[in-house]
Motif scaffolding. Structure first.
Motif, mmCIF file in Angstrom:
data_model
loop_
_atom_site.group_PDB
_atom_site.id
_atom_site.type_symbol
_atom_site.label_atom_id
_atom_site.label_comp_id
_atom_site.label_asym_id
_atom_site.label_seq_id
_atom_site.Cartn_x
_atom_site.Cartn_y
_atom_site.Cartn_z
ATOM 1 N N PRO A 1 0.801 -1.240 0.000
ATOM 2 C CA PRO A 1 0.000 0.000 0.000
ATOM 3 C C PRO A 1 0.824 1.276 0.000
ATOM 4 N N GLU A 2 2.073 1.218 0.445
ATOM 5 C CA GLU A 2 2.873 2.444 0.486
ATOM 6 C C GLU A 2 3.280 2.924 -0.908
ATOM 7 N N TYR A 3 3.103 2.074 -1.923
ATOM 8 C CA TYR A 3 3.399 2.476 -3.300
ATOM 9 C C TYR A 3 2.102 2.812 -4.035
ATOM 10 N N ARG A 4 2.169 3.818 -4.884
ATOM 11 C CA ARG A 4 1.005 4.202 -5.672
ATOM 12 C C ARG A 4 1.441 4.547 -7.090
ATOM 13 N N VAL A 5 0.647 4.093 -8.051
ATOM 14 C CA VAL A 5 0.878 4.414 -9.452
ATOM 15 C C VAL A 5 0.117 5.696 -9.781
ATOM 16 N N LEU A 6 0.801 6.652 -10.373
ATOM 17 C CA LEU A 6 0.214 7.950 -10.709
ATOM 18 C C LEU A 6 0.136 8.085 -12.223
ATOM 19 N N ASP A 7 -0.999 8.564 -12.720
ATOM 20 C CA ASP A 7 -1.117 8.821 -14.151
ATOM 21 C C ASP A 7 -1.286 10.309 -14.439
ATOM 22 N N LEU A 8 -1.054 11.154 -13.437
ATOM 23 C CA LEU A 8 -1.011 12.600 -13.623
ATOM 24 C C LEU A 8 0.333 13.108 -13.109
ATOM 25 N N ASP A 9 0.827 14.178 -13.711
ATOM 26 C CA ASP A 9 2.092 14.769 -13.290
ATOM 27 C C ASP A 9 1.922 15.340 -11.880
ATOM 28 N N PRO A 10 2.559 14.753 -10.865
ATOM 29 C CA PRO A 10 2.320 15.231 -9.493
ATOM 30 C C PRO A 10 2.911 16.610 -9.232
ATOM 31 N N ASP A 11 4.026 16.931 -9.871
ATOM 32 C CA ASP A 11 4.640 18.241 -9.646
ATOM 33 C C ASP A 11 3.779 19.350 -10.232
ATOM 34 N N ALA A 12 3.359 19.181 -11.482
ATOM 35 C CA ALA A 12 2.515 20.202 -12.108
ATOM 36 C C ALA A 12 1.192 20.337 -11.365
ATOM 37 N N ALA A 13 0.592 19.195 -10.967
ATOM 38 C CA ALA A 13 -0.684 19.245 -10.248
ATOM 39 C C ALA A 13 -0.537 19.986 -8.926
#
Length: 748
Positions: free
Chosen positions: A388-400
Motif C-alpha cells: 500500500p505504500e506504493y502508488r501508481v500515478l497517471d497525472l504529473d504530481p509536480d505540475a498538479a
C-alpha cells in the motif's frame, strides 16, 4: 608509503550448470597516498600504486579464495578475465591520474529532510476539478458559486491574521450596496483630511477618490502593510507551522489550526508542501547580470581515481571492461545449492586485503540470489511495489501540486476581483499526463534508514586483523539501482526499459563501441543547498516514471552542450548531435536497443515491476512471458482477490474522508422539490454519489470484464520459478512486487 587496499564483494547470479557465469565479484579500491596517510591535505598520483597502474595484469596474478558457508576450504572457480580490456584501463587511468583519500561522505545528522506527498497530488487535482464541475456543470464557476472557493475562504477565516480580509468578503456578500457606501465614505474622509492638510494653491479641485473593495484591500495605510500582504503572511505562517511543527519541548508552532483534519486543510497543506519543496527559501537568489555579462561556469574539478571508478560502475559493460566487475564460473555449481553465505578474498602482491563481507544468499530453482531477511522492501529481487505504500500515478504530481497551490492561494484575490466587477472565474488549471509514475509514501524514511546504516558500517577492516568480524550483506545492501519492466496487453510480455547500446570513449580512446548493455535508474540521492548545517535535504516520493521511452537512453535528437573550446564560440551553448567533451572522464553515448520498448498508447493496459540491480549490474532472472491461465490455481486467484480488495478498501477509506464527500449535499436523490429544479438536483446528487468511481485508480484497474481468462489478461501475470514461495504461475497483481494500470485518460 602509499597504501593500496582491496575489498571483494560477492554477488550471486545463478546455479545453472549451463549459465555463462554463476556469480560476480565487485572490487572496491581504497588508495591512500603518503600525504593523506600522514594527515596532510595533499594527494598523489596513480604512479604511487604500481598494482593499480596495471590492474588487469594484477588480476591475472591474483589468488582467489571463494568460500561457501564460511568454510575454510575454498571452492574451485575460474575468473572470466577475457572481458577485461588492458588498453581501456591504460587510457582511462594513466599513471598521472589524481589520487586522494577514499571519500567518506556523511550526511548532517541534525539537518531535517523535506519531501511532499506527490502520491496525493493527482487526487487533489481531480477533487478540485470535480468540485468545479459540480458547482457549475456547464460554465466555469464564479468564485461566489464555487464550493471549493467557499470552503477555502471559510478555512482561511479561522487563521489568526487572515480573518479580517475574509470578514470584508462576508460583509460585502451580505450587504454589497451598504459595504460599497461605507468604503466610499471612508475614501471621502481620507480625501477631505488630505485636502485640509495640504496647500491647494494651484487652484485645482481635489475630488474624493471613489474606492472599491479591491482598492481598500490593496491600500497601504500609514505604517501598515496592505491587507492582502497581511493575509498572505498569516496564511503562509499558519501552513508552515503545520508543515514543520516545533518539537514538543520547543517553541509552539504558529497559528495552530482550529480545524485540524478537514479535507480542505489537507489539500492546502499538501499543495503548500509541493511549493515549498521547489521554493527552497535557503537558496540565495543569483545576483543580476550586467548587460552582456555571462554567468560564470563552475570551476572544472580535476578527475580523481575513486570518483572515476565509481562512475564506471554506472555502465555495467564498462565496469566489466575495466575489471571493476569480474564474472566467476564454478567448476561444480551444485555446491551452491545449500549455500546460505558466500565470500571471497582476492590476494594480490603489494595490496592489503580488506575483510570481505559475507553475502547472505539462497537458491530457488536455478536462481541464486542474496536474501532479503527482514527487509520487506524486496522480494525475490523485486521492489515490493504492490504494498500500500506504493502508488501508481497517471497525472504529473509536480505540475498538479504547483498549479493547485497557486489556485488555492489566489482565491482571495479572485474573490475581490469578482466583487470589483472584473471578469474571471475560479475554474482550476488543466491537469497534465505524460505517462506513469510510481511513488513511495515512505521513501524518505526508507532512505534515511539505509543511509544511516551505511554510514555506521565499517568496511575498512583488514583481513589480518585479529578477531575481525565480517559485515553481513543482504539484497538491500547490494543494490546499486533499479530496473523498470512494463507489461502491456498488446504484446502480452514484459519489456525492460533499460536495454541499450553504449559507446564509451575516454581521453580520445574508444573503450566500447555499440556494445549491448542494460542500464539502471540510480538509487535515491537527496539534494541540498550547500552552506549551513541546518539546511534540509530534499527527496522526492517518485521512485520511477515512464513517458513512453527508454529510461537509460536519450531520445533521438540533438543536444545542447557547452562549448568548452571544441567549437567556434567558446563559452556559449551550442546545438550538436554529440555530447559535451570533458577530458579525463567517460563520455557515454546510449541508444535504445531496437525492438525492446513497448508503446505507450491510450486504451491499453499496463503493469509494472521493478527489479533491484546489484553492484555488478545483475538482476534476479525472471521470465518475461505471460503465464498460461490454465496453470493458475484457485488459491492464487483467491490471494489476488484478497490483495485487491485490501487496496480498494484503502482507496475507499481515503475517498470517504476527501473533499468530494465533505461537499456532498445532505439531500439524497428523490428527496428534492418537485419540478425542473428538483430533477436537476436529483441528477447532480446521483452524479456526486458516484464521483469517487470517476477517479481513475491506475493501480486498481485490474478487474476482469468477463471471464477468468480476461482476469489473467488484465492482471499482467507472469511465470515465476519460485514454487516453494507460492509464486509459480502467479498473476502479478497479487504479488507485492507488481502494479497494474490502465493507460492515462486522453480526456485529462
Amino acid at each position: 608509503m602509499a597504501t593500496t587496499r582491496l575489498m571483494t564483494t560477492v554477488l550471486p547470479h545463478s546455479v545453472s550448470a549451463g549459465a555463462a557465469y554463476h556469480l560476480s565479484l565487485f572490487f572496491t579500491h581504497r588508495l591512500v597516498p603518503d600525504a593523506v596517510a600522514g594527515g596532510a591535505e595533499a594527494a598523489g598520483t596513480l604512479a604511487d600504486f604500481p598494482a593499480i597502474v596495471d590492474w588487469p595484469g594484477s588480476l591475472s596474478r591474483a589468488n582467489v579464495a571463494l568460500r561457501i558457508n564460511n568454510s575454510p576450504n575454498p571452492v574451485a572457480c575460474t575468473l572470466q578475465t577475457a572481458a577485461i580490456n588492458p588498453a581501456a584501463w591504460a587510457a582511462a587511468f594513466p599513471s598521472t591520474t589524481l589520487v586522494t583519500g577514499f571519500p567518506r561522505s556523511t550526511l548532517a545528522s541534525s539537518a531535517p529532510w523535506r519531501s511532499f506527498p506527490a502520491s496525493a497530488m493527482p487526487d487533489h487535482g481531480l477533487d478540485a476539478h470535480y468540485s468545479s464541475v459540480f458547482s457549475s456543470p456547464v460554465t466555469p464557476p464564479a468564485v461566489g458559486e464555487s464550493r471549493l472557493a467557499t470552503a477555502v475562504l471559510e478555512y482561511f477565516g479561522t487563521i489568526d491574521g487572515a480573518g479580517p480580509l475574509v470578514d470584508e468578503f462576508v460583509k460585502h456578500r451580505r450587504n454589497p450596496d451598504g459595504h460599497r457606501r461605507n468604503i466610499e465614505r471612508a475614501g471621502r474622509e481620507r480625501a477631505e483630511a488630505t485636502r485640509d492638510g495640504c496647500d491647494c494653491s494651484d487652484g485645482e479641485p481635489l475630488f474624493p477618490q471613489q474606492d472599491s473593495l479591491l482598492g481598500k484591500l490593496l491600500d497601504r495605510p500609514a505604517g501598515q502593510p496592505p491587507m492582502f500582504e497581511t493575509f498572505d503572511r498569516a496564511v503562509t505562517a499558519h501552513l508552515d507551522g503545520l508543515l514543520h511543527p516545533a518539537a514538543p519541548d520547543g517553541p509552539a508552532g504558529p497559528n495552530v489550526a482550529r480545524r485540524a483534519d478537514s479535507p480542505v486543510q489537507k489539500m492546502l497543506l499538501d499543495s503548500h508542501a509541493a511549493a515549498e519543496y521547489y521554493r527552497r527559501p535557503e537558496q540565495p537568489a543569483p545576483l543580476p547580470l550586467a548587460p552582456g555579462e555571462k554567468r560564470p561556469r563552475p570551476d572544472k574539478q580535476q578527475v580523481e581515481f575513486h570518483a572515476l571508478a565509481a562512475a564506471a560502475g554506472n555502465t555495467p559493460a564498462l565496469a566489466r571492461s575495466l575489471g571493476f566487475v569480474v564474472d566467476v564460473k564454478l567448476e561444480d555449481p551444485s555446491l551452491l545449492a545449500g549455500a546460505t553465505s558466500i565470500s571471497c578474498e582476492v590476494t594480490i602482491p603489494g595490496v592489503q586485503t580488506l575483510l570481505s563481507p559475507l553475502t547472505e544468499c539462497t537458491t530457488i530453482g536455478e536462481a541464486f540470489m542474496a536474501t532479503t531477511g527482514a527487509d520487506t522492501r524486496w522480494e525475490s529481487g523485486f521492489l515490493t511495489v504492490g504494498l500500500p505504500e506504493y502508488r501508481v500515478l497517471d497525472l504529473d504530481p509536480d505540475a498538479a501540486g504547483l498549479k493547485l497551490e497557486q489556485h488555492l492561494r489566489g482565491v482571495a484575490r479572485a474573490q475581490a476581483a469578482e466583487f470589483n466587477g472584473d471578469g474571471g472565474n475560479f475554474a482550476p488549471a488543466t491537469l497534465r499526463s505524460n505517462g506513469f509514475a510510481i511513488a513511495n509514501t515512505r521513501r524518505v524514511t526508507n532512505v534515511r534508514g539505509t543511509v544511516g546504516a551505511a554510514e555506521a558500517r565499517r568496511t575498512d577492516v583488514l583481513a589480518t586483523d585479529p578477531g575481525a568480524t565480517p559485515q553481513r550483506f543482504g539484497f538491500g545492501e547490494l543494490v546499486r539501482g533499479l530496473q523498470v519492466q512494463v507489461w502491456d496487453d498488446h504484446t502480452r510480455r514484459w519489456h525492460s526499459l533499460h536495454e541499450r547500446r553504449v559507446t564509451v570513449d575516454v581521453n580520445g580512446t574508444v573503450v566500447l563501441s555499440a556494445v549491448p548493455d542494460t542500464g539502471m535508474l540510480q538509487g535515491a540521492a537527496p539534494s541540498r543547498v550547500p552552506g549551513a548545517a541546518a539546511n534540509p535535504y530534499y527527496l522526492h516520493e517518485v521512485v520511477a516514471g515512464w513517458d513512453g521511452w527508454s529510461l537509460s537512453a536519450a531520445r533521438p535528437g540533438l543536444n545542447i552542450v557547452h562549448d568548452s573550446g571544441q567549437g567556434a564560440d567558446p563559452g556559449s551553448e551550442v546545438i550538436t548531435d554529440g555530447v559535451e567533451d570533458r577530458p579525463g572522464t567517460f563520455r557515454v553515448q546510449s541508444s535504445a536497443a531496437p525492438g525492446t520498448l513497448p508503446a505507450l498508447r491510450y486504451g491499453r493496459r499496463y503493469a509494472f515491476r521493478i527489479l533491484g540491480v546489484d553492484l555488478a549490474g545483475n538482476v534476479v532472472a525472471h521470465s518475461t512471458e505471460t503465464t498460461d491461465p490454465a496453470v493458475i490455481d484457485a488459491a492464487t486467484v483467491a490471494a489476488a482477490d484478497a490483495h485487491l480488495k485490501k487496496l480498494r478498501q484503502e482507496t475507499e477509506n481515503r475517498d470517504s474522508t476527501g473533499l468530494l464527500m465533505a461537499q456532498r449535499p445532505a439531500t439524497a436523490p428523490g428527496q428534492s422539490p418537485r419540478g425542473l429544479v428538483g430533477r436537476v438536483h436529483d441528477a447532480m446528487a446521483r452524479i456526486e454519489r458516484t464521483a469517487a468511481t470517476l477517479k481513475v485508480r491506475p493501480h486498481l484497474g485490474t478487474r476482469p470484464p468477463t471471464s477468468r481468462h480476461c482476469s489473467h489478461f488484465r492482471a499482467a501475470p507472469t511465470r515465476s520459478p519460485h514454487r516453494d514461495r507460492s509464486c509459480a504461475g502467479t498473476p502479478s497483481l497479487n504479488r507485492p512486487w507488481c502494479r497494474a494500470a490502465d493507460s492515462p485518460s486522453p480526456n485529462r
